[in-house]
Design a protein around this motif. Sequence first.
Motif, PDB file in Angstrom:
ATOM      1  N   ARG A 169       0.828  -1.227   0.000  1.00  0.00           N
ATOM      2  CA  ARG A 169       0.000   0.000   0.000  1.00  0.00           C
ATOM      3  C   ARG A 169       0.856   1.268   0.000  1.00  0.00           C
ATOM      4  NH1 ARG A 169      -5.169  -1.305   0.367  1.00  0.00           N
ATOM      5  NH2 ARG A 169      -5.915  -2.911   1.771  1.00  0.00           N
ATOM      6  N   SER A 205      -4.970   5.733  -0.222  1.00  0.00           N
ATOM      7  CA  SER A 205      -5.704   6.905   0.272  1.00  0.00           C
ATOM      8  C   SER A 205      -6.706   7.371  -0.783  1.00  0.00           C
ATOM      9  CB  SER A 205      -4.744   8.058   0.595  1.00  0.00           C
ATOM     10  OG  SER A 205      -4.011   7.776   1.755  1.00  0.00           O
ATOM     11  N   GLN A 239     -10.123   6.561   1.024  1.00  0.00           N
ATOM     12  CA  GLN A 239     -10.727   7.798   1.509  1.00  0.00           C
ATOM     13  C   GLN A 239     -11.595   8.396   0.400  1.00  0.00           C
ATOM     14  OE1 GLN A 239      -7.528   6.783   2.930  1.00  0.00           O
ATOM     15  NE2 GLN A 239      -9.051   6.281   4.502  1.00  0.00           N
TER      16      GLN A 239
END
Length: 204
Positions: free
Chosen positions: A97, A102, A106
């Motif tokens: 990752r 993100s 997110q």
Amino acid sequence: MSLKVGVFIVIEGIDGAGKTLHSKNLCLQLHRKGYLARYTAEPSGNVIGRLLRREFLNRRKAPPEVETLLFAADRFQHLRQEVMPTLRRGGIVVSDRYIYASIAYQGAQKVDIGWIRCVNNFAPKPDLAIYLDVPAEVAMSRIRRGRSVMERLEFEKRVREIYLKLVKDGELTYIDGDRPVEDVDKDIFNIAIETITKKHIAGT
Ligand code: TMP
């Protein structure tokens, strides 16, 4: 063996895609070929990474913008303390990752992707970023933790859509992860060696 220049490889995927197994297997195969390869992960084992795992990830109770900033802070420390020193020594870093997580995780919680990129603009582009693709249903059958299965499934589907868009835009290299482990390992290894060779020849 250390190279003239380090090589930064990232492996991404939804939860349960098998990226930790395949990242570690890639490091093992690179060691066998005599390369200096280091496995790292985000969230990292540093202070913010540990906080994220302990406080937020299972229940996702912080606003997603706060998660974004904490993941970016953890990334900064991961880069400074683990990635950069290994690259400077001519090693290969395999990160489980990176910033794409993100954007996908997110982003799937409706955080503006332009803003996510902006708060991560210190993060260098890796030499190779692989997206290990597994349908959300398959990935979810491998793990069952935290929120209700249906809620989790819908969420991981949204995360996968964003990853697939990054593949389409050429930011991530697609590997089909829904196959026998050895076949997936072989493809990842071949593309990693191709990247290492190209970078070594270019010497950049
Ligand atoms: P892991 O399962 O790879 O250890 O990652 C833990 C969780 O962290 C996973 O659900 C994805 C999430 N995550 C984000 O939401 N944003 C990020 O930037 C990173 C690196 C991970």
